[in-house]
Enzyme design. Structure first.
Site, PDB file in Angstrom:
ATOM      1  N   PHE A  36      48.184  36.449  -0.393  1.00 18.12           N
ATOM      2  CA  PHE A  36      48.519  35.814  -1.666  1.00 18.12           C
ATOM      3  C   PHE A  36      49.994  36.009  -1.971  1.00 18.12           C
ATOM      4  O   PHE A  36      50.552  37.067  -1.722  1.00 18.12           O
ATOM      5  CB  PHE A  36      47.682  36.437  -2.780  1.00 18.12           C
ATOM      6  CG  PHE A  36      48.124  36.016  -4.152  1.00 18.12           C
ATOM      7  CD1 PHE A  36      47.853  34.736  -4.615  1.00 18.12           C
ATOM      8  CD2 PHE A  36      48.842  36.884  -4.962  1.00 18.12           C
ATOM      9  CE1 PHE A  36      48.278  34.336  -5.873  1.00 18.12           C
ATOM     10  CE2 PHE A  36      49.267  36.488  -6.219  1.00 18.12           C
ATOM     11  CZ  PHE A  36      48.977  35.205  -6.673  1.00 18.12           C
ATOM     12  N   SER A  37      50.620  34.983  -2.500  1.00 13.41           N
ATOM     13  CA  SER A  37      51.970  35.184  -3.029  1.00 13.41           C
ATOM     14  C   SER A  37      52.081  34.452  -4.359  1.00 13.41           C
ATOM     15  O   SER A  37      51.383  33.473  -4.606  1.00 13.41           O
ATOM     16  CB  SER A  37      53.034  34.682  -2.051  1.00 13.41           C
ATOM     17  OG  SER A  37      53.272  33.311  -2.272  1.00 13.41           O
ATOM     18  N   ALA A  38      52.970  34.968  -5.217  1.00 18.48           N
ATOM     19  CA  ALA A  38      53.119  34.378  -6.549  1.00 18.48           C
ATOM     20  C   ALA A  38      53.749  32.994  -6.464  1.00 18.48           C
ATOM     21  O   ALA A  38      53.633  32.198  -7.393  1.00 18.48           O
ATOM     22  CB  ALA A  38      53.958  35.299  -7.438  1.00 18.48           C
ATOM     23  N   LYS A  83      41.894  29.769  -1.042  1.00 22.80           N
ATOM     24  CA  LYS A  83      41.483  29.880  -2.451  1.00 22.80           C
ATOM     25  C   LYS A  83      42.750  30.105  -3.248  1.00 22.80           C
ATOM     26  O   LYS A  83      43.732  30.645  -2.716  1.00 22.80           O
ATOM     27  CB  LYS A  83      40.513  31.054  -2.639  1.00 22.80           C
ATOM     28  CG  LYS A  83      41.134  32.427  -2.415  1.00 22.80           C
ATOM     29  CD  LYS A  83      40.144  33.525  -2.752  1.00 22.80           C
ATOM     30  CE  LYS A  83      40.814  34.876  -2.966  1.00 22.80           C
ATOM     31  NZ  LYS A  83      41.412  35.460  -1.775  1.00 22.80           N
ATOM     32  N   ASP A 138      53.655  40.241 -19.199  1.00 26.04           N
ATOM     33  CA  ASP A 138      52.718  39.695 -18.238  1.00 26.04           C
ATOM     34  C   ASP A 138      51.358  39.525 -18.883  1.00 26.04           C
ATOM     35  O   ASP A 138      51.039  40.245 -19.806  1.00 26.04           O
ATOM     36  CB  ASP A 138      52.519  40.758 -17.155  1.00 26.04           C
ATOM     37  CG  ASP A 138      53.082  40.314 -15.856  1.00 26.04           C
ATOM     38  OD1 ASP A 138      53.878  39.371 -15.861  1.00 26.04           O
ATOM     39  OD2 ASP A 138      52.702  40.922 -14.848  1.00 26.04           O
ATOM     40  N   ARG A 152      50.674  30.805  -4.874  1.00 25.80           N
ATOM     41  CA  ARG A 152      49.490  31.055  -5.709  1.00 25.80           C
ATOM     42  C   ARG A 152      48.189  30.724  -4.956  1.00 25.80           C
ATOM     43  O   ARG A 152      47.237  30.210  -5.524  1.00 25.80           O
ATOM     44  CB  ARG A 152      49.604  30.305  -7.038  1.00 25.80           C
ATOM     45  CG  ARG A 152      50.723  30.916  -7.888  1.00 25.80           C
ATOM     46  CD  ARG A 152      50.791  30.345  -9.262  1.00 25.80           C
ATOM     47  NE  ARG A 152      51.325  29.006  -9.221  1.00 25.80           N
ATOM     48  CZ  ARG A 152      50.873  28.007  -9.946  1.00 25.80           C
ATOM     49  NH1 ARG A 152      49.874  28.196 -10.773  1.00 25.80           N
ATOM     50  NH2 ARG A 152      51.408  26.828  -9.853  1.00 25.80           N
ATOM     51  N   MET A 153      48.205  31.000  -3.662  1.00 24.71           N
ATOM     52  CA  MET A 153      47.018  30.793  -2.833  1.00 24.71           C
ATOM     53  C   MET A 153      46.935  31.940  -1.832  1.00 24.71           C
ATOM     54  O   MET A 153      47.922  32.601  -1.548  1.00 24.71           O
ATOM     55  CB  MET A 153      47.149  29.498  -2.009  1.00 24.71           C
ATOM     56  CG  MET A 153      47.111  28.223  -2.805  1.00 24.71           C
ATOM     57  SD  MET A 153      46.841  26.813  -1.721  1.00 24.71           S
ATOM     58  CE  MET A 153      48.265  26.855  -0.672  1.00 24.71           C
ATOM     59  N   SER A 154      45.709  32.125  -1.283  1.00 24.16           N
ATOM     60  CA  SER A 154      45.567  33.012  -0.134  1.00 24.16           C
ATOM     61  C   SER A 154      44.429  32.450   0.707  1.00 24.16           C
ATOM     62  O   SER A 154      43.737  31.527   0.277  1.00 24.16           O
ATOM     63  CB  SER A 154      45.249  34.433  -0.592  1.00 24.16           C
ATOM     64  OG  SER A 154      44.038  34.454  -1.323  1.00 24.16           O
ATOM     65  N   ASP A 173      41.990  40.253   1.718  1.00 21.18           N
ATOM     66  CA  ASP A 173      42.707  40.202   0.435  1.00 21.18           C
ATOM     67  C   ASP A 173      42.409  41.478  -0.352  1.00 21.18           C
ATOM     68  O   ASP A 173      41.305  41.673  -0.851  1.00 21.18           O
ATOM     69  CB  ASP A 173      42.236  38.955  -0.334  1.00 21.18           C
ATOM     70  CG  ASP A 173      43.000  38.752  -1.630  1.00 21.18           C
ATOM     71  OD1 ASP A 173      43.783  39.654  -2.004  1.00 21.18           O
ATOM     72  OD2 ASP A 173      42.802  37.695  -2.259  1.00 21.18           O
TER      73      ASP A 173
END
Ligand SMILES: Nc1ncnc2c1ncn2[C@@H]1O[C@H](COP(=O)(O)OP(=O)(O)OP(=O)(O)O)[C@@H](O)[C@H]1O
Ligand SMILES: [K+]
Ligand SMILES: [Mg+2]
Length: 682
Positions: A377-379, A395, A307, A382-384, A344
């Site tokens: 947010f989630s992968a 964003k 990662d 890719r936003m929240s 967040d």
């Protein structure tokens, strides 16, 4: 836990004594038969003991003197005991740790929630799905996931690390382990393990070696050793008519002794100790390997996936600047970014709230859960963000926001790309902010590459391992960080699915792949990888999917895992080389001594000039037994590992251990022969 204790000396009395007892108990043929080479030796021990008894009782015209038969018989028994001792001492170190862990598994009580009311039950009665309350000062009664609350937890019982760690519901740090202690606050935990199946139970079984099975490599090596044993069995049997023809009185004891000297007893005796010691060495680095196979795979790894955020970089990405779009006020951008981050809890989100407060005095916002709808947010996305009344603030990764805005019919200003590229090129992460279809600007998130990481990647390169950084971040940021950290390759804008695909592609090329991870969405990839190291802080799903757990939750630990694996493979390889070279040399050391009596032409071959044929054989048997004891420390500690290419390492070890293996028996047998003559035995 004991894993952090100073490495005990190899022959600590507390381990030595039970190991001696175990090595006698392991003489049970049902145990020895699992090791075919040693089984042959044990059969030989029984046979020679019977021969000695027969000679004592019936006094036939014995071909060999009684002292010879008895000595050979005793030393053959010693050979089996020494091999058992090697295994027992390797196991002993784990057993001592298992005892420490067991003592820790005290009986505790749990506050189980039933229909909203608390009842006190014994922790051992908890089942999967039960919910319990744990407060400051109390022991967590079982493994589980936090459903409500945040707490600081003392996990030193498991990890040996005394600094408290934060565990909280929702994220990738929600897993708690039974036997650890809550230091502050109150949490509600959903139990995820039935009695007897907890992490601590599994850990005890693992360190004790109860769960250990032969690995495929060990089985293959065993088959090779059995093959060699059969070949030498034939060689020894055919020696009998040859001896009869030559008029040499070859006793049955001599034939058995010769056979034991020629079959690969050294590696046969040490093989299982080497495997156990490998897992033990890993445990000392606070990594629990679920199987020996995983440790071996680690030694052969070709590709390493890592990662970016949190592994290569420190991972607490901080907002440092608001960069508004052309017709937007910086304050409005900051306001929207803060709104999108109120709920967040990621480091990114929290830092945005703080920066807006510091720079523009934006504070005192109250969150109304009726009015605010938060989008976490989630992968994948890719936003929240946050919906409130007419506003829909988001964003996220620039490409994700661009797609989102275009889907809503909005226009993306050219400046957005210029600014993001500039941030990306410095290794920062640009987060775009929008309100509905309107792009408001970019937040600059800064992250720092971990100190010393370049050296780590240089070591991987020296080992011939390719490192690939995978990140959900954009290609420019990824390229900048990859360059700074010194990884070989990177994959940007990755989703959990593309991670998985990358692993499968590498494996299809015949490569062994290792990766680390902690999240639930890493679980499929961890399961697919040949070596999957889950962080102890990670979710239950991740820990179950991987085949190793790092108790320290240090993603760069993979380097040490690979080194231990390589060391295990090298130790086994070099000791096999040594063992076989040894056996071949013994053949040339003993045979001339036997035959020179009747074939004086063999005299030039009889370089050793041993006292007598009996002395030659006995010395060889003694050498054969003692070499096992002498090599126990090396088997347990492992040969020293240097990060060279695989071919260089192989060449070097073949030279050292192959040549050493040929020379050692000549010197050793001669010394023992001189010793026997000195004490007047031969
Ligand atoms: N809390 C957040 N809210 C909105 N967007 C975020 C948030 N955190 C990250 N992002 C954006 O989503 C992208 C992908 O995030 P993701 O966690 O998948 O990868 P990453 O953290 O950049 O890298 P890695 O895969 O190494 O963890 C980030 O690069 C960033 O642009
Ligand atoms: K041997
Ligand atoms: Mg991330």
């Amino acid at each position: 836990m004991a894993t952090h204790a100073k490495q005990p000396s190899l022959f600590d009395p507390s381990i030595l004594r039970p190991a001696l007892r175990d090595s006698l108990r392991k003489l049970d043929p049902r145990h020895v038969v699992k090791n075919p080479v040693m089984f042959v030796v044990e059969v030989g021990s029984v046979l020679t003991t019977l021969l000695w008894l027969r000679d004592r009782i019936f006094h036939p015209a014995a071909r060999a003197p009684g002292w010879f038969t008895l000595s050979v018989s005793l030393w053959l028994w010693f050979t089996v005991v020494f091999a058992n001792f090697a295994e027992a001492i390797a196991e002993g170190r784990g057993k001592a740790q298992a005892d420490t862990l067991r003592r820790m598994r005290k009986e505790t009580h749990a506050r189980r929630l039933v229909n909203g009311r608390e009842e006190l039950v014994e922790a051992s009665k908890l089942r999967k799905g039960d919910r319990v309350v744990v407060e400051a000062g109390q022991m967590i009664p079982g493994d589980g996931e936090i459903e409500e609350g945040v707490a600081s937890v003392d996990e030193s019982a498991i990890t040996g690390e005394s600094a408290p760690v934060i565990r909280e519901s929702g994220g990738d740090r929600s897993a708690v382990t039974g036997g650890t202690k809550v230091l502050s606050d109150r949490i509600v935990v959903r139990i995820t393990a039935d009695p007897g199946e907890s992490f601590l139970d599994r850990m005890i079984a693992l360190v004790e070696g109860a769960a250990r099975q032969k690995t495929p490599n060990e089985i293959a090596l065993h088959i090779l050793l059995v093959g060699l044993t059969i070949i030498f069995l034939f060689a020894c049997v055919t020696l009998v008519p040859l001896a009869v023809y030559s008029g040499i009185d070859l006793s049955a004891t001599a034939v058995v002794a010769l056979l034991v000297c020629l079959i690969p007893t050294t590696i046969g005796g040490l093989l299982s100790a080497i495997g156990i010691a490998g897992m033990d060495r890993l445990l000392r680095k606070n990594v629990l390997a679920m199987s020996g196979r995983a440790v071996e795979a680690a030694g052969d790894v070709d590709t390493l996936l890592l990662d970016k955020t949190g592994t290569i970089t420190l991972g607490n990405r901080m907002a440092t600047e608001f960069l508004p779009a052309p017709d937007v006020r910086a304050e409005d951008l900051a306001d929207a970014a803060q709104l999108a981050s109120l709920a967040d809890e990621t480091p990114e989100g929290r830092s945005i709230v703080v920066l807006a407060k510091e720079k523009y005095g934006l504070r005192g916002r109250t969150v109304d859960h009726g009015e605010h709808v938060f989008i976490p947010f989630s992968a994948q996305t890719r936003m929240s963000g946050c919906d409130i009344g007419e506003r829909a603030v988001r964003k996220g990764a620039v490409d994700a926001i661009v797609k989102h805005v275009q889907a809503l019919g909005g226009r993306v200003p050219e400046e957005l790309h210029q600014v993001s590229h500039r941030i990306g090129d410095t290794g920062g992460t640009p987060l775009a902010v929008c309100d509905g279809p309107r792009v408001l600007g970019v937040v600059h998130l800064k992250d720092v590459v971990k100190g010393g990481i370049q050296e780590r990647f240089a070591r991987f390169r020296a080992m011939g391992i390719r490192t690939v950084m995978i990140t959900g971040d954009n290609p420019r940021t990824a390229a900048a960080i990859a360059r700074e950290a010194g990884v070989d390759d990177f994959l940007a804008e990755a989703t959990p699915e593309t991670k998985m695909r990358l692993i499968k592609e590498e494996q299809a090329k015949g490569k062994l792949v290792a990766m680390t991870g902690d999240g639930t969405n890493d679980a499929p990839a961890l399961a697919q990888a040949d070596v999957g190291v889950a962080m102890n802080t990670g979710t239950q799903a991740a820990k179950e999917a991987g085949n190793m757990v790092d108790l320290d939750s240090n993603p760069t630990k993979l380097l040490e895992v690979v080194e231990v694996g390589k060391q295990l493979l090298m130790t086994r390889g070099t000791l096999t080389t040594f063992s076989i070279a040894n056996d071949v040399a013994k053949y040339f050391a003993i045979l001339p001594a036997l035959f020179v009596v009747v074939y004086p032409e063999m005299a030039p071959l009889n370089v050793m000039h041993l006292a007598s044929p009996f002395s030659a054989i006995l010395s060889a048997v003694i050498f054969n037994a003692i070499i096992i004891i002498l090599l126990i420390p090396l088997s347990l500690r492992g040969v020293r590992y240097r990060p060279l290419g695989a071919a260089a390492v192989l060449r070097r070890s073949l030279l050292v251990y192959g040549v050493g293996g040929v020379i050692a028996p000549f010197a050793g047998i001669k010394l023992i022969d001189l010793g026997l003559a000195a004490v007047g035995l031969v």
